[in-house]
Design an enzyme around this catalytic site. Sequence first.
Site, PDB file in Angstrom:
ATOM      1  N   TYR A   1       0.837  -1.203   0.000  1.00  0.00           N
ATOM      2  CA  TYR A   1       0.000   0.000   0.000  1.00  0.00           C
ATOM      3  C   TYR A   1       0.868   1.246   0.000  1.00  0.00           C
ATOM      4  O   TYR A   1       2.058   1.221   0.330  1.00  0.00           O
ATOM      5  CB  TYR A   1      -0.968  -0.003   1.186  1.00  0.00           C
ATOM      6  CG  TYR A   1      -0.339   0.254   2.535  1.00  0.00           C
ATOM      7  CD1 TYR A   1      -0.200   1.555   3.032  1.00  0.00           C
ATOM      8  CD2 TYR A   1       0.106  -0.799   3.329  1.00  0.00           C
ATOM      9  CE1 TYR A   1       0.361   1.790   4.280  1.00  0.00           C
ATOM     10  CE2 TYR A   1       0.670  -0.569   4.578  1.00  0.00           C
ATOM     11  CZ  TYR A   1       0.795   0.728   5.045  1.00  0.00           C
ATOM     12  OH  TYR A   1       1.355   0.966   6.273  1.00  0.00           O
ATOM     13  N   CYS A   2       0.235   2.366  -0.382  1.00  0.00           N
ATOM     14  CA  CYS A   2       0.888   3.678  -0.369  1.00  0.00           C
ATOM     15  C   CYS A   2      -0.213   4.728  -0.211  1.00  0.00           C
ATOM     16  O   CYS A   2      -1.342   4.400   0.141  1.00  0.00           O
ATOM     17  CB  CYS A   2       1.716   3.898  -1.638  1.00  0.00           C
ATOM     18  SG  CYS A   2       0.743   3.837  -3.163  1.00  0.00           S
ATOM     19  N   THR A   3       0.094   5.973  -0.488  1.00  0.00           N
ATOM     20  CA  THR A   3      -0.859   7.057  -0.235  1.00  0.00           C
ATOM     21  C   THR A   3      -2.097   6.972  -1.115  1.00  0.00           C
ATOM     22  O   THR A   3      -3.228   6.950  -0.630  1.00  0.00           O
ATOM     23  CB  THR A   3      -0.180   8.423  -0.443  1.00  0.00           C
ATOM     24  OG1 THR A   3       0.987   8.498   0.368  1.00  0.00           O
ATOM     25  CG2 THR A   3      -1.122   9.564  -0.073  1.00  0.00           C
TER      26      THR A   3
ATOM     27  N   GLY B   1      -2.047   4.927  -4.278  1.00  0.00           N
ATOM     28  CA  GLY B   1      -2.049   3.738  -5.118  1.00  0.00           C
ATOM     29  C   GLY B   1      -0.967   3.660  -6.171  1.00  0.00           C
ATOM     30  O   GLY B   1      -0.655   2.574  -6.662  1.00  0.00           O
TER      31      GLY B   1
ATOM     32  N   ILE C   1      -4.263   4.517   0.709  1.00  0.00           N
ATOM     33  CA  ILE C   1      -4.808   4.877   2.023  1.00  0.00           C
ATOM     34  C   ILE C   1      -6.013   5.797   1.887  1.00  0.00           C
ATOM     35  O   ILE C   1      -7.012   5.657   2.605  1.00  0.00           O
ATOM     36  CB  ILE C   1      -3.722   5.564   2.873  1.00  0.00           C
ATOM     37  CG1 ILE C   1      -2.548   4.622   3.106  1.00  0.00           C
ATOM     38  CG2 ILE C   1      -4.290   6.047   4.206  1.00  0.00           C
ATOM     39  CD1 ILE C   1      -1.278   5.327   3.537  1.00  0.00           C
TER      40      ILE C   1
END
Length: 349
Positions: free
Chosen positions: A199-201, A203, A228
């Site tokens: 995951y990241c901020t 995508g 997220i």
Amino acid sequence: MPVLHNRISNETLKERMLAETEPRITISFYKYFSIAEPQETRDALYKAFESLNVFGRVYLAHEGINAQISVPESKVSAFRDFLYSFDPALNNVRLNIALDDDGKSFWVLRMKVRERIVADGIDDPTFNASDVGEYLKAAEVNAMLDDPDAVFIDMRNHYEYEVGHFENALEIPADTFREQLPKAVEMMQEHKDKKIIMYCTGGIRCEKASAWMKHSGFNKVWHIEGGIIEYARRAREQGLPVRFIGKNFVFDERMGERISEDIIAHCHQCGTPCDTHTNCKNDGCHLLFIQCPTCAEKFRGCCSELCSEESVLPEEEQRRRRAGRENGNKIFNKSRGRLNTKLGIPDPE
């Protein structure tokens, strides 16, 4: 020929933005798709975005587009209609709407052509960036968090992870995404049979990272749809427990979106619980660090006594001291090594 870049000072533009009365909506989106002529595409988008009074930061490359923008509330529908019709690849592209937004995230439109929309350091002609892992929606994310066979990998930088992350997520210790990719492969070798969730901020990084993990021989790979931002929004809408703890760091004037009320980070100067990022007010430094209100007052918004003292010197003396310093000591430096060197970060109390 129209001017396709800004010529007004940042100070003037920021004053204009702050004086606006119409609310703005902060939106981020990305799309990996083939752009034959990035410069022509950039110029066409710039004209359209400027006509809609869009601010923000947009990167284009042959591999696609990455954008974080601020749109006047009354222009959001027109912006969406334009974007969806601009290229078939952008039709119905997911628009991540900011969660914690005062509408003051950007005050200028900057649009650049780059080699990659995410600097990944990948130089492997056999790598297929479109062979990505499976998407996970909010309910599926929560189920995976309860699965003992699943490992969550945070593909963001150390300063992002520090203020917020999913429960028990692993941090890949690195200063840049390009450094993280090989480290993620190395760290996950012992978990090769596990379910890997990245995951990241928003995508964009975890989508490419999931493709790299598959390319590196990992078969059970997922990534969170929309990152997220989308997870938190959908979880709240669906009445699901939000399992992200703390704050989601964002790359605009806000520097963070509050996801949960937990404060999991600490002031880098005194160690008190705090998750407010700032840049050192000394123009010869601008280190990104975490500072509580007490230390902000004590150090005049600077990261150290040295910077605090330098920040109040006459401007000419400040310029003289800055002369000859490495560019690496300039604006928005986020290196973990530099942070530790300058601050000697204390252990949390």
